[in-house]
Design an enzyme around this catalytic site. Sequence first.
Site, PDB file in Angstrom:
ATOM      1  N   TYR A  60      -7.345 -75.398  31.077  1.00  0.00           N
ATOM      2  CA  TYR A  60      -7.173 -74.424  29.997  1.00  0.00           C
ATOM      3  C   TYR A  60      -5.796 -73.777  30.116  1.00  0.00           C
ATOM      4  O   TYR A  60      -5.572 -72.887  30.927  1.00  0.00           O
ATOM      5  CB  TYR A  60      -8.260 -73.355  30.043  1.00  0.00           C
ATOM      6  CG  TYR A  60      -9.665 -73.853  29.780  1.00  0.00           C
ATOM      7  CD1 TYR A  60      -9.895 -75.133  29.268  1.00  0.00           C
ATOM      8  CD2 TYR A  60     -10.769 -73.049  30.027  1.00  0.00           C
ATOM      9  CE1 TYR A  60     -11.180 -75.591  29.025  1.00  0.00           C
ATOM     10  CE2 TYR A  60     -12.056 -73.497  29.776  1.00  0.00           C
ATOM     11  CZ  TYR A  60     -12.259 -74.773  29.278  1.00  0.00           C
ATOM     12  OH  TYR A  60     -13.547 -75.214  29.039  1.00  0.00           O
ATOM     13  N   HIS A 118     -15.992 -81.597  34.930  1.00  0.00           N
ATOM     14  CA  HIS A 118     -15.769 -81.422  33.491  1.00  0.00           C
ATOM     15  C   HIS A 118     -16.199 -82.651  32.693  1.00  0.00           C
ATOM     16  O   HIS A 118     -16.712 -82.531  31.575  1.00  0.00           O
ATOM     17  CB  HIS A 118     -14.284 -81.134  33.259  1.00  0.00           C
ATOM     18  CG  HIS A 118     -14.019 -80.230  32.109  1.00  0.00           C
ATOM     19  ND1 HIS A 118     -12.848 -79.518  31.977  1.00  0.00           N
ATOM     20  CD2 HIS A 118     -14.731 -79.916  31.005  1.00  0.00           C
ATOM     21  CE1 HIS A 118     -12.871 -78.809  30.872  1.00  0.00           C
ATOM     22  NE2 HIS A 118     -14.001 -79.035  30.254  1.00  0.00           N
ATOM     23  N   SER A 170     -19.230 -73.192  22.952  1.00  0.00           N
ATOM     24  CA  SER A 170     -18.975 -73.163  21.506  1.00  0.00           C
ATOM     25  C   SER A 170     -20.236 -72.823  20.711  1.00  0.00           C
ATOM     26  O   SER A 170     -20.522 -73.468  19.688  1.00  0.00           O
ATOM     27  CB  SER A 170     -18.375 -74.492  21.027  1.00  0.00           C
ATOM     28  OG  SER A 170     -17.125 -74.728  21.612  1.00  0.00           O
ATOM     29  N   PRO A 171     -21.002 -71.804  21.121  1.00  0.00           N
ATOM     30  CA  PRO A 171     -22.220 -71.454  20.379  1.00  0.00           C
ATOM     31  C   PRO A 171     -21.931 -70.843  19.012  1.00  0.00           C
ATOM     32  O   PRO A 171     -22.845 -70.732  18.191  1.00  0.00           O
ATOM     33  CB  PRO A 171     -22.902 -70.446  21.296  1.00  0.00           C
ATOM     34  CG  PRO A 171     -21.767 -69.778  22.019  1.00  0.00           C
ATOM     35  CD  PRO A 171     -20.774 -70.891  22.265  1.00  0.00           C
ATOM     36  N   LEU A 172     -20.670 -70.466  18.774  1.00  0.00           N
ATOM     37  CA  LEU A 172     -20.279 -69.926  17.472  1.00  0.00           C
ATOM     38  C   LEU A 172     -19.480 -70.935  16.660  1.00  0.00           C
ATOM     39  O   LEU A 172     -18.715 -70.576  15.765  1.00  0.00           O
ATOM     40  CB  LEU A 172     -19.486 -68.622  17.655  1.00  0.00           C
ATOM     41  CG  LEU A 172     -20.243 -67.512  18.399  1.00  0.00           C
ATOM     42  CD1 LEU A 172     -19.385 -66.262  18.517  1.00  0.00           C
ATOM     43  CD2 LEU A 172     -21.565 -67.199  17.721  1.00  0.00           C
ATOM     44  N   ARG A 204     -16.927 -72.843  17.196  1.00  0.00           N
ATOM     45  CA  ARG A 204     -15.459 -72.746  17.251  1.00  0.00           C
ATOM     46  C   ARG A 204     -14.908 -71.815  16.165  1.00  0.00           C
ATOM     47  O   ARG A 204     -13.868 -72.081  15.562  1.00  0.00           O
ATOM     48  CB  ARG A 204     -14.827 -74.129  17.166  1.00  0.00           C
ATOM     49  CG  ARG A 204     -15.370 -75.111  18.197  1.00  0.00           C
ATOM     50  CD  ARG A 204     -14.591 -76.398  18.247  1.00  0.00           C
ATOM     51  NE  ARG A 204     -15.247 -77.394  19.080  1.00  0.00           N
ATOM     52  CZ  ARG A 204     -15.214 -77.434  20.425  1.00  0.00           C
ATOM     53  NH1 ARG A 204     -14.535 -76.517  21.070  1.00  0.00           N
ATOM     54  NH2 ARG A 204     -15.831 -78.375  21.093  1.00  0.00           N
ATOM     55  N   GLY A 205     -15.644 -70.725  15.933  1.00  0.00           N
ATOM     56  CA  GLY A 205     -15.194 -69.727  14.980  1.00  0.00           C
ATOM     57  C   GLY A 205     -15.809 -69.848  13.605  1.00  0.00           C
ATOM     58  O   GLY A 205     -15.704 -68.918  12.789  1.00  0.00           O
TER      59      GLY A 205
END
Length: 319
Positions: free
Chosen positions: A54, A116, A195-197, A199-200
């Site tokens: 990251y 990963h 990413s439960p949202l 990715r925005g």
Amino acid sequence: MEQRQLGTRQVGAIGLGTMSFGGIFGPTDETTSLACLDAAADRGISHLDTANIYGMGVSEQILGKWGRQDIHLATKCAIVSGPPREVRNDEPYIRQCLEESLRRLKRDHIDLYYIHRRQPAIPVEDLAGTMAKLVQEGKIGGYGLSEIAPATLRRAHAEHPVTAVQSEFSLWTRLPQLGLIQACKDLGVAFVAFSPLARGMLGRAPLKRDFRAGIDFRDTNPRFVEPNFSANLAVIAPFRALCADRGWTVAGAALGWVLAQGDHIIPIPGTRTADHLGDWDPAPLTAADIAEIDRILPPGFAHGDRYGDHQMAFIERYC
């Protein structure tokens, strides 16, 4: 905040993913990231998730500068950015990456260390054996696997118990419900949903198609390119209307839905700004609410794949 089991510890039911600290979704700065970490801790978030790639170490360095030792911390290794992009699960490389992460994080121990991506050429039993050594040496508290199949989890767990499995899971990415979430439950393994949202896409306001080319990877992600992008906005609009009618934040409803899918699930939404954290309080969903959400956003509603073909190369497919 509600607590959930992660290995031997109880952590807040919602964690924080710090990929955006490394600039993956656009420009960021250290001061903003540190303020976000302070605000997250104040809200009861006690599990943080990062990775060595990251920002090529930037996210880990920020966490190291923040310095909180009482927070449960996870990081990852195995992806070699390249070019060419590849995956390594051999013991010398894992040990090298671990030492580099420990230096950046300013720790002598990592609570949870993920692989990963899995390297198919190395038997998962050998990989689990390597991770068991690191646990026995006190370098890590436990190990996790990311984007794997249920069969891989069972093989690894039989060699040495797995602490957590991490995969993308949200209202628009439900593949883990076809075996992986259930396998984690059966084995007593935490399932960490990244990413439960979406990715925005399930954030405070509808996204605009203004992603920075070459910086924000959504610019070329299949679900965020036209015509898929506009189609997804249209499908999600009634869900936004439902949230407004019920007095929920969109993010809170999306996180409430994820949490309701199992008491061993820990979502880790990501943000680089403290302001967004206030939207994350889970909506108090009833069974009728969940049924209505599933009616509006049924499994498979998303237009486009969640990754481009080049990013799917090392993700295990099992359905």
